[in-house]
Design a protein around this motif. Structure first.
Motif, short mmCIF file in Angstrom:
data_model
loop_
_atom_site.label_atom_id
_atom_site.label_comp_id
_atom_site.label_asym_id
_atom_site.label_seq_id
_atom_site.Cartn_x
_atom_site.Cartn_y
_atom_site.Cartn_z
N GLY A 131 0.97 -1.50 -0.20
CA GLY A 131 0.15 0.36 0.03
C GLY A 131 0.85 2.01 -0.18
N GLY A 132 -0.10 2.32 -0.56
CA GLY A 132 0.72 3.45 -0.44
C GLY A 132 2.53 3.52 -1.53
N TRP A 133 3.44 4.25 -0.48
CA TRP A 133 5.11 3.73 -1.28
C TRP A 133 5.28 2.85 -0.77
N GLY A 134 4.55 1.81 -0.24
CA GLY A 134 5.42 0.10 -0.40
C GLY A 134 5.74 -0.40 -1.38
N LEU A 135 4.79 -0.13 -2.71
CA LEU A 135 4.96 -1.05 -4.16
C LEU A 135 6.16 -0.28 -4.11
N LEU A 136 7.13 1.10 -3.59
CA LEU A 136 8.18 1.72 -4.83
C LEU A 136 9.32 0.75 -3.22
N PRO B 259 9.76 -4.21 -2.22
CA PRO B 259 10.38 -4.57 -3.28
C PRO B 259 12.04 -3.96 -3.07
N VAL B 260 12.40 -2.89 -3.37
CA VAL B 260 13.88 -2.41 -3.70
C VAL B 260 14.50 -2.78 -2.30
N LEU B 261 14.05 -2.97 -1.05
CA LEU B 261 14.62 -3.26 0.22
C LEU B 261 14.73 -4.64 -0.14
N TRP B 262 13.82 -5.26 -0.61
CA TRP B 262 13.88 -7.07 -1.24
C TRP B 262 15.50 -7.42 -1.75
N LEU B 263 15.11 -6.64 -2.77
CA LEU B 263 16.46 -6.99 -4.00
C LEU B 263 17.42 -6.44 -3.55
N PHE B 264 17.47 -5.11 -3.04
CA PHE B 264 18.89 -4.74 -2.16
C PHE B 264 19.49 -5.63 -1.17
N LEU B 265 18.77 -6.55 -0.30
CA LEU B 265 19.00 -7.59 0.97
C LEU B 265 19.56 -8.90 -0.17
N LEU B 266 19.24 -9.21 -1.09
CA LEU B 266 19.71 -10.53 -2.10
C LEU B 266 20.41 -10.09 -2.63
N ARG B 267 20.54 -8.63 -3.09
CA ARG B 267 22.33 -8.73 -3.68
C ARG B 267 23.40 -8.38 -2.99
N TRP B 268 22.89 -7.74 -1.39
CA TRP B 268 23.77 -7.78 -0.52
C TRP B 268 23.92 -9.02 0.00
N THR B 269 23.65 -9.61 0.37
CA THR B 269 23.22 -10.78 1.41
C THR B 269 24.60 -12.52 -0.14
N LEU B 270 23.12 -12.37 -0.53
CA LEU B 270 23.47 -13.94 -1.97
C LEU B 270 24.13 -13.50 -3.15
N GLY B 271 24.37 -12.23 -3.02
CA GLY B 271 25.17 -11.87 -4.91
C GLY B 271 26.60 -12.01 -5.07
N ALA C 14 -1.01 -10.86 -10.74
CA ALA C 14 -1.65 -10.41 -11.72
C ALA C 14 -3.16 -10.24 -12.17
N ARG C 15 -4.28 -10.73 -10.98
CA ARG C 15 -5.65 -10.26 -10.57
C ARG C 15 -5.94 -9.41 -9.75
N SER C 16 -4.64 -8.64 -9.56
CA SER C 16 -5.37 -8.03 -8.47
C SER C 16 -5.47 -6.06 -9.18
N SER C 17 -6.48 -5.66 -9.32
CA SER C 17 -6.85 -4.65 -9.94
C SER C 17 -6.34 -3.37 -9.36
N LEU C 18 -6.18 -3.86 -7.57
CA LEU C 18 -5.75 -3.03 -7.52
C LEU C 18 -4.09 -2.34 -7.35
N LEU C 19 -3.61 -3.11 -7.25
CA LEU C 19 -2.08 -2.94 -7.75
C LEU C 19 -1.94 -2.84 -8.56
N GLN C 20 -3.07 -2.85 -9.85
CA GLN C 20 -2.66 -2.31 -11.40
C GLN C 20 -2.63 -1.10 -11.34
N ALA C 21 -4.58 -0.67 -10.41
CA ALA C 21 -4.39 0.99 -10.23
C ALA C 21 -2.69 1.30 -9.17
N ARG C 22 -2.63 0.74 -8.50
CA ARG C 22 -1.54 1.21 -8.06
C ARG C 22 -0.09 1.56 -8.93
N PHE C 23 0.69 0.91 -9.53
CA PHE C 23 1.13 0.85 -10.60
C PHE C 23 0.79 2.04 -11.18
#
Length: 416
Positions: A203-208, A211-223, A253-262
């Motif tokens: 919700g809100g700015w969580g959409l941005l 996911p960025v923090l998750w990708l950063f964590l993966l790149r920091w630990t596993l990368g 894919a089925r979420s019209s709510l997330l589609q609208a947030r994007f």
């Protein structure tokens, strides 16, 4: 127990367009790989160093986006199978196997070998062999390729065959679909719950942000521990990113709510992506000759890379939702052919690039011809495959029965 979609059944034409555009960008990217001074199957004798920042524009996110939209298309397929009756998971696994495994095997033993052939030719020329085609290196090439007995080695290592090269994406997608089938066998009743949880978390700015923090964590630990190999068994950082994107696409894919947030965050996401790209491209340019950056800078750039990765994906999904959610004959044609394009494009590029480089054309003209030959070859392969039934199966062109109408929301004929 059947799963009721959280939005009305409808086709997501925006995702079809995004998938088509992402594959077309990938074709152009592989043409660029011939000219950029990075190691590839074949390389131009006139490398263009200034092309590196342009290549970095899509490098962090293009394949992650493809896994995401493939996950979304997989959701539509699975839902359509559920509406058809019982045994949806079993039929889903069978459908994915028939759709992905024959093209993968055909490509590994028919489409990809010319890439390896010209890679060996260039390596042999680098070792001073004037006419590699007449040397023992390439005698009985296909048999050596298929039996892993080529012994093709130089200072950079040995070429392992048979190989899937660019078809690693299809191999990974096939494995991810089988894993998903196992998860759905026991947990498909939780799909609406997981979708609602995803909507709450993003919700809100969580959409941005998240996911960025998750990708950063993966790149920091596993990368740093698991550099990308595309070899399936030791590629854990790549799996975490790619399978995560695949699952996200499946659940959202089925979420019209997330589609609208994007759609709502599309402009901020694009601006963030451009700023992150500028930072990442400058960093890569500065250390392009093998210099070692300070550890603090390296850590900061891992965050910049993650921001670049997700911001462009969010922007693509947002602008797609706003402007591309419309059907048309061109979309239907390209959707039917995009998997075939993917299967054949890199071999066409490699073979054409190797021979064009020896004609001494002006480089701009050479690049234009290479792009035209690649796209023309893809279109020709598609037109042939759609007219020859067995070849269509091997080149990813799925025949449709004229008596079977398309189901609302069904994934299109080029689900990959």
């Amino acid at each position: 127990m059947s799963v009721t979609p959280l939005v009305a059944d409808r086709r997501r034409h925006d995702l079809d367009w995004i998938r088509v555009c992402a594959f077309m960008l990938l074709i152009l990217y592989h043409v660029g790989m011939f000219y950029v001074p990075w190691d590839w199957h074949v390389n131009s004798p006139r490398p263009v160093e200034q092309l590196e920042p342009v290549m970095q524009l899509t490098n962090p996110w293009r394949l992650t986006l493809l896994f995401l939209v493939s996950g979304a298309a997989t959701r539509f397929l699975f839902d359509s199978l559920q509406r058809d009756g019982r045994g949806a998971v079993r039929r889903f696994a069978g459908s994915r196997t028939l759709r992905l495994l024959p093209p993968l095997l055909f490509a590994m033993f028919v489409i990809v070998p010319p890439q390896s052939y010209y890679e060996v030719v260039e390596a042999a020329q680098g070792l001073g062999i004037v006419d590699p085609g007449r040397s023992h290196w390439l005698a009985d090439f296909w048999m050596k390729y298929a039996t892993a007995s080529g012994g093709w080695c130089d200072a950079d290592g040995c070429l392992t065959t048979p190989t899937w090269n660019h078809m690693w994406f299809v191999a990974y997608l096939f494995v991810y679909c089988l894993i998903l089938a196992g998860l759905l066998l026991f947990g498909r009743r939780w799909l609406p719950v997981l979708q609602k949880g995803l909507e709450r978390a993003l919700g809100g700015w969580g959409l941005l942000v998240w996911p960025v923090l998750w990708l950063f964590l993966l790149r920091w630990t596993l990368g740093p521990v698991f550099p990308t190999t595309h070899a399936l068994t030791d590629d854990w950082y790549n799996h975490a990113v790619s399978f995560g994107a695949f699952l996200f696409g499946f659940l959202s894919a089925r979420s019209s709510l997330l589609q609208a947030r994007f759609e709502k965050v599309r402009l901020p996401a694009l601006l963030l992506g451009l700023c992150a790209w500028a930072g990442w491209a400058a960093y890569s340019w500065t250390y392009r000759d093998g210099g070692v950056p300070p550890e603090a800078l390296r850590g900061g750039m891992r965050f910049v890379y993650a921001l670049d990765q997700w911001a462009f994906i969010a922007a693509a999904l947002g602008y797609g939702a706003r402007y591309l959610n419309r059907d048309g004959p061109l979309l239907r044609y390209l959707t039917g052919g995009v998997f075939c394009f993917y299967i054949v494009h890199q071999t066409i590029t490699v073979v054409a690039a190797y021979h064009l480089a020896r004609l001494g054309l002006p480089q701009g003209l050479e690049a234009a011809v290479l792009i035209a030959v690649t796209f023309g070859g893809c279109l020709a392969a598609y037109e042939i495959a759609r007219r020859v039934g067995p070849l269509g199966l091997l080149l990813g062109v799925r025949a449709r029965s004229a008596s079977r109408p398309r189901l609302a929301g069904e994934a299109g004929p080029a689900l990959v």
